[in-house]
Design a protein around this motif. Structure first.
Motif, PDB file in Angstrom:
ATOM      1  N   THR A 120      54.787 -14.575 -47.921  1.00  0.00           N
ATOM      2  CA  THR A 120      56.028 -14.072 -48.530  1.00  0.00           C
ATOM      3  C   THR A 120      56.437 -14.947 -49.714  1.00  0.00           C
ATOM      4  O   THR A 120      56.755 -14.457 -50.792  1.00  0.00           O
ATOM      5  N   GLN A 121      56.414 -16.267 -49.481  1.00  0.00           N
ATOM      6  CA  GLN A 121      56.891 -17.199 -50.520  1.00  0.00           C
ATOM      7  C   GLN A 121      56.068 -17.100 -51.798  1.00  0.00           C
ATOM      8  O   GLN A 121      56.599 -17.270 -52.891  1.00  0.00           O
ATOM      9  N   PHE A 123      55.037 -14.784 -53.501  1.00  0.00           N
ATOM     10  CA  PHE A 123      55.529 -13.819 -54.495  1.00  0.00           C
ATOM     11  C   PHE A 123      56.711 -14.385 -55.279  1.00  0.00           C
ATOM     12  O   PHE A 123      56.889 -14.064 -56.455  1.00  0.00           O
ATOM     13  N   SER A 124      57.489 -15.231 -54.617  1.00  0.00           N
ATOM     14  CA  SER A 124      58.607 -15.856 -55.323  1.00  0.00           C
ATOM     15  C   SER A 124      58.098 -16.815 -56.397  1.00  0.00           C
ATOM     16  O   SER A 124      58.690 -16.931 -57.474  1.00  0.00           O
ATOM     17  N   VAL A 127      57.484 -14.473 -59.383  1.00  0.00           N
ATOM     18  CA  VAL A 127      58.609 -13.800 -60.047  1.00  0.00           C
ATOM     19  C   VAL A 127      59.722 -14.763 -60.457  1.00  0.00           C
ATOM     20  O   VAL A 127      60.501 -14.446 -61.349  1.00  0.00           O
ATOM     21  N   ASP A 128      59.812 -15.920 -59.813  1.00  0.00           N
ATOM     22  CA  ASP A 128      60.889 -16.846 -60.164  1.00  0.00           C
ATOM     23  C   ASP A 128      60.459 -17.910 -61.179  1.00  0.00           C
ATOM     24  O   ASP A 128      61.183 -18.873 -61.411  1.00  0.00           O
ATOM     25  N   ALA A 134      58.502 -11.299 -68.243  1.00  0.00           N
ATOM     26  CA  ALA A 134      58.753 -10.314 -67.183  1.00  0.00           C
ATOM     27  C   ALA A 134      57.568  -9.371 -66.985  1.00  0.00           C
ATOM     28  O   ALA A 134      57.112  -9.142 -65.854  1.00  0.00           O
ATOM     29  N   LYS A 137      54.724 -11.042 -65.204  1.00  0.00           N
ATOM     30  CA  LYS A 137      55.016 -11.267 -63.783  1.00  0.00           C
ATOM     31  C   LYS A 137      54.723 -10.011 -62.967  1.00  0.00           C
ATOM     32  O   LYS A 137      54.104 -10.060 -61.904  1.00  0.00           O
ATOM     33  N   LEU A 138      55.199  -8.874 -63.489  1.00  0.00           N
ATOM     34  CA  LEU A 138      55.019  -7.620 -62.747  1.00  0.00           C
ATOM     35  C   LEU A 138      53.544  -7.260 -62.616  1.00  0.00           C
ATOM     36  O   LEU A 138      53.093  -6.802 -61.568  1.00  0.00           O
ATOM     37  N   VAL A 141      51.989  -9.547 -59.940  1.00  0.00           N
ATOM     38  CA  VAL A 141      52.294  -9.153 -58.556  1.00  0.00           C
ATOM     39  C   VAL A 141      51.501  -7.910 -58.169  1.00  0.00           C
ATOM     40  O   VAL A 141      50.918  -7.834 -57.080  1.00  0.00           O
ATOM     41  N   SER A 142      51.434  -6.952 -59.085  1.00  0.00           N
ATOM     42  CA  SER A 142      50.713  -5.719 -58.802  1.00  0.00           C
ATOM     43  C   SER A 142      49.226  -5.993 -58.526  1.00  0.00           C
ATOM     44  O   SER A 142      48.650  -5.486 -57.552  1.00  0.00           O
ATOM     45  N   LEU A 144      47.953  -8.872 -57.653  1.00  0.00           N
ATOM     46  CA  LEU A 144      47.836  -9.757 -56.482  1.00  0.00           C
ATOM     47  C   LEU A 144      47.841  -8.946 -55.191  1.00  0.00           C
ATOM     48  O   LEU A 144      47.069  -9.237 -54.265  1.00  0.00           O
ATOM     49  N   VAL A 145      48.712  -7.929 -55.123  1.00  0.00           N
ATOM     50  CA  VAL A 145      48.739  -7.094 -53.915  1.00  0.00           C
ATOM     51  C   VAL A 145      47.384  -6.416 -53.716  1.00  0.00           C
ATOM     52  O   VAL A 145      46.853  -6.391 -52.608  1.00  0.00           O
ATOM     53  N   ALA A 148      44.919  -9.157 -52.503  1.00  0.00           N
ATOM     54  CA  ALA A 148      45.185  -9.870 -51.242  1.00  0.00           C
ATOM     55  C   ALA A 148      45.482  -8.951 -50.067  1.00  0.00           C
ATOM     56  O   ALA A 148      45.359  -9.372 -48.909  1.00  0.00           O
TER      57      ALA A 148
ATOM     58  N   LEU B 119      53.200  -6.344 -45.011  1.00  0.00           N
ATOM     59  CA  LEU B 119      54.014  -7.304 -45.780  1.00  0.00           C
ATOM     60  C   LEU B 119      53.532  -7.371 -47.228  1.00  0.00           C
ATOM     61  O   LEU B 119      54.324  -7.266 -48.175  1.00  0.00           O
ATOM     62  N   THR B 120      52.222  -7.523 -47.407  1.00  0.00           N
ATOM     63  CA  THR B 120      51.682  -7.625 -48.767  1.00  0.00           C
ATOM     64  C   THR B 120      51.966  -6.358 -49.564  1.00  0.00           C
ATOM     65  O   THR B 120      52.433  -6.403 -50.702  1.00  0.00           O
ATOM     66  N   PHE B 123      55.399  -5.377 -51.472  1.00  0.00           N
ATOM     67  CA  PHE B 123      55.736  -5.861 -52.818  1.00  0.00           C
ATOM     68  C   PHE B 123      55.217  -4.915 -53.894  1.00  0.00           C
ATOM     69  O   PHE B 123      55.822  -4.786 -54.959  1.00  0.00           O
ATOM     70  N   VAL B 127      57.107  -3.325 -57.278  1.00  0.00           N
ATOM     71  CA  VAL B 127      56.702  -3.589 -58.667  1.00  0.00           C
ATOM     72  C   VAL B 127      55.962  -2.418 -59.308  1.00  0.00           C
ATOM     73  O   VAL B 127      55.935  -2.310 -60.524  1.00  0.00           O
ATOM     74  N   ASP B 128      55.363  -1.555 -58.504  1.00  0.00           N
ATOM     75  CA  ASP B 128      54.613  -0.436 -59.087  1.00  0.00           C
ATOM     76  C   ASP B 128      55.437   0.842 -59.184  1.00  0.00           C
ATOM     77  O   ASP B 128      54.890   1.917 -59.461  1.00  0.00           O
ATOM     78  N   LEU B 138      62.068  -7.395 -60.751  1.00  0.00           N
ATOM     79  CA  LEU B 138      61.905  -8.841 -60.550  1.00  0.00           C
ATOM     80  C   LEU B 138      63.034  -9.403 -59.688  1.00  0.00           C
ATOM     81  O   LEU B 138      62.812 -10.245 -58.816  1.00  0.00           O
ATOM     82  N   VAL B 145      62.180 -11.955 -51.142  1.00  0.00           N
ATOM     83  CA  VAL B 145      61.523 -13.145 -50.590  1.00  0.00           C
ATOM     84  C   VAL B 145      62.545 -14.016 -49.856  1.00  0.00           C
ATOM     85  O   VAL B 145      62.287 -14.494 -48.745  1.00  0.00           O
TER      86      VAL B 145
END
Lengths: 294, 294
Positions: A120-121, A123-124, A127-128, A134, A137-138, A141-142, A144-145, A148, B119-120, B123, B127-128, B138, B145
């Motif tokens: 969970t962390q 992703f922060s 984005v943080d 911006a 970042k998006l 994340v996209s 990465l999902v 992973a 969980l994964t 996200f 974002v998508d 964001l 999180v």
């Protein structure tokens, strides 16, 4: 000025290992899970994935600092996957890198939750991060999902478990390693390229590149389980044979596996020729992956 | 035109339950984990969290469609947490809402991985989503999180486990429920407000509102475990007493718990008075949470 990949890995490993605990140590959370998360994050390893993020920024002559948080996010995801994979209901491992596994120290429940917390962390961290735009970042994340989650690493782990003690085809073996290993490794490369704002054509080439590198990495892993040195690996060799696991050498013979490894490395290097920037460091990474002894 | 909260819940539950599996069913992943994820997603429940996202959009007169993906993401996270909480190493539950728990059907390893996968994936839903602005995405991920990770739900679950069969202070009990339950429930409210682009002052008030609602929800849960009907709850009552769990009634007496519940509801409603929009639906949610029988 050329940089040597070994020096690069040593210095970046240090940087990552300094930064990594800082993303957890200040969290307001029960002491037990904080210790459990930090225990596995600090357990060492090559830090190859985060180093690849920084290597891409280096390659595109961008400040590596903008990749630190994302690099740490990837290492957190890699770490959570090891903590969950080691659980009694999965691989049931007591040792990892010569140390007791997370659930051996903190108990199974905390190990499950520490994995959940790390995932969970992560992703922060992306984005943080104030250093990243911006839109980047998006995109991170996209991607990465995909790398992973169920369509990537998690799916690969399922296939790996279900393929245990079964005789697999090369195609099935390929599916496992592409998903379980190559996609997150590949995301490290992609993430570095996205952060470096590499041209889109380069990013597509690097996507292919990372596939070859990821599979090569796994073939080398299988070879090392037969020919490697227990001292250098820090773990017993021969476990695949013992567990009757299908591996590249078991399907292709040792000679065939080595040829396949060389072929992937050759294709990876070929792709590097077509990038818009000089790629000595990435070429060295290819050789390192092909020849690593741990 | 006033809408009744019960009608709202019924119609939105249907909407959510139609949308939810679509985010999983097309994933390219092994069949076993896909079935496992879908099994728990389809296992029912009140769908209160996703309905709250839509209720906030309704309150601010914005199209609810822009909240569907985020609402489903929250329900996925809630679902993953139930799958992991039910594991033998955690609460070791065989039944959930009258059906066999995930690991009873698919085995522990798949249950762990299905939780990781849900969980994964959650996200990616945020974002998508093409319907949501980049900056809002964001902000949602960042808040999610905090609500779901080690500083929120995961931390609350750790504290809950560690507090079992111990006698807890009201402060310790409060920590558990604020983190384990209130924060994700609160995120649902916050997420709806962010998506509705409510004024920042409203968002801060809604943050406080959601705290009171979350704690009230949990106090009602504790009361129902003593005074509730097994038929309506769909689970045996009296388990907290049996397990010597610290609850609001066990610390404050039943009368004290009921007063505390009313006090939180009163404070929640008071906060609604200061929002920039009409809040009948949210007021009805308050009453529903205070009086629910399941």
């Amino acid at each position: 000025m050329n940089i040597n990949v070994n020096d690069f890995l040593i210095s970046r490993k240090k940087k990552i290992e300094e930064a990594l605990p800082l993303f957890i140590s200040d969290l307001s959370t029960p002491q037990s899970i904080k210790e459990s998360m930090l225990y596995s994050l600090k357990a060492g390893g090559k830090r190859l994935r985060p180093a690849l993020v920084l290597a891409l920024l280096h390659t595109y002559k961008k400040p590596e600092d903008i990749g630190i948080a994302t690099a740490c996010a990837i290492e957190m995801i890699h770490t959570y996957s090891l903590v969950h994979d080691d659980l009694p209901c999965m691989d049931d491992d007591d040792l990892r890198r010569g140390k007791p596994t997370n659930h051996k120290v903190f108990g199974e429940a905390i190990a499950v939750l520490a994995g959940d917390g790390l995932l969970t962390q992560s992703f922060s961290l992306i984005v943080d991060d104030p250093a990243v735009k911006a839109e980047n970042k998006l995109r991170l994340v996209s991607e990465l999902v995909k790398a992973a989650g169920a369509e990537g690493m998690v799916g690969g782990q399922v296939a790996d478990m279900e393929g245990e003690a079964k005789s697999l085809s090369l195609e099935e073996l390929q599916y496992i390693h592409e998903n379980k290993t190559a996609k997150l490794l590949g995301f490290s490369i992609l993430a570095g390229a996205i952060l470096a704002e590499a041209p889109e054509e380069d990013i597509e080439k690097l996507r292919e590149f990372s596939y070859h590198i990821g599979i090569a990495f796994q073939i080398r892993d299988d070879i090392l389980d037969i020919e490697g040195s227990q001292d250098k690996l820090g773990k017993p060799v021969g476990s695949d044979t013992l567990n009757e696991k299908t591996t590249y050498p078991s399907i292709l013979s040792m000679q065939g596996a080595k040829e396949k490894l060389q072929d992937h490395i050759k294709q990876a290097k070929e792709l590097l020729q077509h990038l818009s920037t000089k790629t000595e460091l990435l070429e060295q990474f290819c050789d390192l992956i092909a020849k690593r002894d741990h």
